[in-house]
Design a protein around this motif. Sequence first.
Motif, PDB file in Angstrom:
ATOM      1  N   GLU A 203       3.205 -12.379  -0.891  1.00 35.89           N
ATOM      2  CA  GLU A 203       2.709 -12.904  -2.168  1.00 35.89           C
ATOM      3  C   GLU A 203       1.352 -12.302  -2.516  1.00 35.89           C
ATOM      4  OE1 GLU A 203       2.471 -17.201  -4.504  1.00 35.89           O
ATOM      5  OE2 GLU A 203       3.004 -17.128  -2.374  1.00 35.89           O
ATOM      6  N   ILE A 204       0.507 -12.126  -1.504  1.00 33.30           N
ATOM      7  CA  ILE A 204      -0.806 -11.511  -1.735  1.00 33.30           C
ATOM      8  C   ILE A 204      -0.639 -10.045  -2.108  1.00 33.30           C
ATOM      9  CG2 ILE A 204      -2.959 -10.797  -0.586  1.00 33.30           C
ATOM     10  CD1 ILE A 204      -2.913 -13.426   0.925  1.00 33.30           C
ATOM     11  N   MET A 205       0.265  -9.348  -1.407  1.00 34.72           N
ATOM     12  CA  MET A 205       0.531  -7.944  -1.731  1.00 34.72           C
ATOM     13  C   MET A 205       0.991  -7.804  -3.184  1.00 34.72           C
ATOM     14  SD  MET A 205       0.185  -5.301   0.314  1.00 34.72           S
ATOM     15  CE  MET A 205       1.536  -4.188  -0.031  1.00 34.72           C
TER      16      MET A 205
ATOM     17  N   ASP B 232      -7.681 -17.029   6.892  1.00 31.25           N
ATOM     18  CA  ASP B 232      -6.686 -18.014   6.464  1.00 31.25           C
ATOM     19  C   ASP B 232      -5.954 -17.488   5.225  1.00 31.25           C
ATOM     20  OD1 ASP B 232      -5.353 -20.206   5.230  1.00 31.25           O
ATOM     21  OD2 ASP B 232      -6.663 -21.614   6.283  1.00 31.25           O
ATOM     22  N   THR B 233      -4.681 -17.125   5.389  1.00 31.75           N
ATOM     23  CA  THR B 233      -3.902 -16.534   4.303  1.00 31.75           C
ATOM     24  C   THR B 233      -3.791 -17.464   3.103  1.00 31.75           C
ATOM     25  OG1 THR B 233      -2.626 -15.274   5.914  1.00 31.75           O
ATOM     26  CG2 THR B 233      -1.676 -15.492   3.722  1.00 31.75           C
ATOM     27  N   ASP B 234      -3.531 -18.738   3.365  1.00 28.66           N
ATOM     28  CA  ASP B 234      -3.372 -19.707   2.267  1.00 28.66           C
ATOM     29  C   ASP B 234      -4.658 -19.843   1.461  1.00 28.66           C
ATOM     30  OD1 ASP B 234      -0.756 -20.200   2.956  1.00 28.66           O
ATOM     31  OD2 ASP B 234      -1.249 -21.879   4.271  1.00 28.66           O
ATOM     32  N   GLU B 235      -5.774 -19.852   2.165  1.00 26.45           N
ATOM     33  CA  GLU B 235      -7.079 -19.976   1.489  1.00 26.45           C
ATOM     34  C   GLU B 235      -7.354 -18.754   0.608  1.00 26.45           C
ATOM     35  OE1 GLU B 235     -11.835 -20.307   2.674  1.00 26.45           O
ATOM     36  OE2 GLU B 235     -10.285 -20.710   4.194  1.00 26.45           O
ATOM     37  N   TYR B 236      -7.054 -17.564   1.141  1.00 27.73           N
ATOM     38  CA  TYR B 236      -7.298 -16.335   0.385  1.00 27.73           C
ATOM     39  C   TYR B 236      -6.363 -16.242  -0.823  1.00 27.73           C
ATOM     40  CZ  TYR B 236      -8.689 -11.448  -0.296  1.00 27.73           C
ATOM     41  OH  TYR B 236      -9.197 -10.283  -0.812  1.00 27.73           O
ATOM     42  N   LEU B 237      -5.114 -16.650  -0.629  1.00 25.33           N
ATOM     43  CA  LEU B 237      -4.139 -16.642  -1.729  1.00 25.33           C
ATOM     44  C   LEU B 237      -4.580 -17.598  -2.841  1.00 25.33           C
ATOM     45  CD1 LEU B 237      -1.409 -15.749  -2.880  1.00 25.33           C
ATOM     46  CD2 LEU B 237      -0.335 -17.567  -1.539  1.00 25.33           C
ATOM     47  N   LYS B 238      -5.050 -18.768  -2.454  1.00 27.32           N
ATOM     48  CA  LYS B 238      -5.534 -19.745  -3.440  1.00 27.32           C
ATOM     49  C   LYS B 238      -6.720 -19.172  -4.211  1.00 27.32           C
ATOM     50  CE  LYS B 238      -7.337 -24.479  -3.811  1.00 27.32           C
ATOM     51  NZ  LYS B 238      -7.749 -25.673  -3.047  1.00 27.32           N
ATOM     52  N   TRP B 239      -7.595 -18.446  -3.508  1.00 26.96           N
ATOM     53  CA  TRP B 239      -8.775 -17.831  -4.131  1.00 26.96           C
ATOM     54  C   TRP B 239      -8.345 -16.806  -5.184  1.00 26.96           C
ATOM     55  CZ3 TRP B 239     -10.706 -12.682  -3.468  1.00 26.96           C
ATOM     56  CH2 TRP B 239     -12.005 -12.478  -3.958  1.00 26.96           C
ATOM     57  N   LEU B 240      -7.350 -15.977  -4.852  1.00 24.70           N
ATOM     58  CA  LEU B 240      -6.845 -14.976  -5.799  1.00 24.70           C
ATOM     59  C   LEU B 240      -6.197 -15.641  -7.013  1.00 24.70           C
ATOM     60  CD1 LEU B 240      -5.179 -12.374  -3.387  1.00 24.70           C
ATOM     61  CD2 LEU B 240      -7.222 -11.995  -4.770  1.00 24.70           C
TER      62      LEU B 240
ATOM     63  N   GLU C  93      -4.511  -5.925   7.398  1.00 31.88           N
ATOM     64  CA  GLU C  93      -3.295  -5.993   8.212  1.00 31.88           C
ATOM     65  C   GLU C  93      -2.736  -7.406   8.303  1.00 31.88           C
ATOM     66  OE1 GLU C  93      -2.194  -5.307  12.869  1.00 31.88           O
ATOM     67  OE2 GLU C  93      -3.360  -3.742  11.875  1.00 31.88           O
ATOM     68  N   GLN C  94      -3.627  -8.412   8.356  1.00 30.05           N
ATOM     69  CA  GLN C  94      -3.166  -9.772   8.614  1.00 30.05           C
ATOM     70  C   GLN C  94      -3.062 -10.628   7.355  1.00 30.05           C
ATOM     71  OE1 GLN C  94      -5.699 -11.444  11.684  1.00 30.05           O
ATOM     72  NE2 GLN C  94      -5.626  -9.569  12.879  1.00 30.05           N
ATOM     73  N   VAL C  95      -3.904 -10.356   6.353  1.00 31.08           N
ATOM     74  CA  VAL C  95      -3.934 -11.215   5.164  1.00 31.08           C
ATOM     75  C   VAL C  95      -3.317 -10.511   3.957  1.00 31.08           C
ATOM     76  CG1 VAL C  95      -5.419 -12.538   3.604  1.00 31.08           C
ATOM     77  CG2 VAL C  95      -5.962 -12.427   6.044  1.00 31.08           C
TER      78      VAL C  95
END
Length: 658
Positions: free
Chosen positions: A559-561, A641-649, A552-554
């Motif tokens: 961009e992640i979606m 942390d959205t930015d951290e998860y996006l960077k990981w992807l 729901e939050q990340v």
Amino acid sequence: MRNLILLITLLFSTILFSQTLDPIKWKASVEKETEDTYVLHFKATLDKGWHLYSQNEAEGDEIAPTPTEFTFDNTPQTYTLVGETNEPNGIEKYDNIFEMDVKYFEDKAVFFQKIKLVDKNIKQINAEVFFSVCDDERCLAPEIVQFNINLDGAAVENKGDLSSITAKDQEKSKGLDINVKGWDVYPSEDTEEKSYFTIFILGFLGGLIALLTPCVFPMIPLTVSFFTKGNKDRKKGLFNAILYAFFIFIIYILLSLPFHLLDSLDPEILNNISTNVTLNIVFFVIFIVFAISFFGYFEITLPASWSNKLDSKANSIGGVIGIFFMALTLALVSFSCTGPILGSLLGGSLSSDGGAMQLSFGMGGFGLALALPFGLFALFPNWLNSLPKSGGWLNTVKVVLGFVELALAFKFLSNADLVEHWGILKREIFIGIWIVIGVVMVLYLFGKIRFPHDSPIQKLSIGRKTLGVLILAFVIYLIPGLTNTTYANLKLLSGFPPPLFYSIYEKEAHGPLGLNAYTDFEEGLKAAKIQNKPIILDFTGWACVNCRKMEEQVWSHPEIMDILKNEYILISLYVDDRKELSEKDQFKYLKSEGRVKDIRTIGDKWATFQTLNFKNNSQPYYVLLDTDINLLNHTTAYTPDTDEYLKWLKTGLKNYKK
């Protein structure tokens, strides 16, 4: 030699980054009551921070905690069960993710079952417990522990019959091992737990706001001048002023100490504040009253006798004790302004799992913010000349705080509404109320409406204009929350309004955000090979709170979606799925410690799959792989942390394209 070094490296990596958790230990015992009546005891001991769910959680609901279940092998019938399996009093609270009340146990829990023998020659009782445990960030896959309980008092855990392992079992067990490569390049990483620093900072910000109220701000120059100019010895005056500031800080810390005592006597006291309907309604009413007071319709003050008595003690008792009573007098006199802000801190801290410790950190931050000006202006008295003069702007601050208190009041009413399922504050209605409050606040800041203590505005100040524009921008941000669109998920407020599914549109869950997800690894791997895409393995669970938070939050971030939808093949493996495998797909798995595990359900299979291949048994847990089962990045867990998860992807995609 090279092979030996490689082997040592791999072994070291496996040991170093193994994250298989075992936070619960079970022990069974038996107590004889009469010649044919016995009581079986099952004691669960949990590591700090972990909890075990009650037997009475909702059954048949996929999005629900995994209930603890006891099963007794009584074929042929050699004894009868007397009543149900009893469990201790636990912690009961409403869970916004599951939209239901949940009950769980911490530290230890003892269950007991009374039995009456039919065959008095029976020597042993066979039983098993099915359970799952969670902490604040993850849940472990459900497990089954079996027991052989000897009625003479001995009880041993049943690890299973090793002779029952067949060639078919061995073959299917080998099929679970996908031989993940790349651990030496991308070792596992744990997400660090958040410290109390954030709570402290929030309390500090609350204290800074309190400084700007009419009850506190005028006191700063008066008090500092009293210490620095009213004392013949400047050094002593300076010391007294700093001591005064220190006592303000200590007093607010002391205010939180009784809650530690309550917490130690009964942990449920603090947890129940967030779920108890009566308490939430009381908070709602109190915050409404505070708001009306801030609007200037009446003044909330403590009895004058309290402050007068303390003031007289401050004057009569010299030295350090007198300064302490002066600080205490300030805390009481300023209550009408600081009380509502402290109320927000109290309600927010005690409504969370951190309880009394979070409250202490929050109160410490609040007290430090109030104390700092008295200490700093005593050290640098020339700064007093730069302070703005008291005036109408202080009343404006007070009224704005009144609007904030009014908005916060509806959070407590929402808690009660969610628990009782009244349906009066669905998500869109809650957001609509906040929009109305925001619009009225903007009209006030731009001088279109006035309250009792306001004088006519000749000219709007820059401060009013700036704050008015910011509030208007926030109102505009809230508007999509009224719609039934992908923009309705207001991530900046995630966890504050009612959850997305508590909606007037009666939304139903269709999987993670409607993404196309495979629920079988082999099927997902085939699709990845056909489409030539990397894989994201999502080890999740129906009963996993933080899995829902991540989705729901990340994952909802545009961009992640987009990346999850178009760049990866998503494979979501539910480790707590109770649906049984077909008979031909069921098998016995021999675990490394010698225990035999029956793979009966889909959840059994994927939980074992995760532990075997990734040395991890917690959820959520994410892995990026290519179609040759090479890691594309380190594995990760709960990452708010959205930015951290996006960077990981993105790093995984970059490594795949290499």
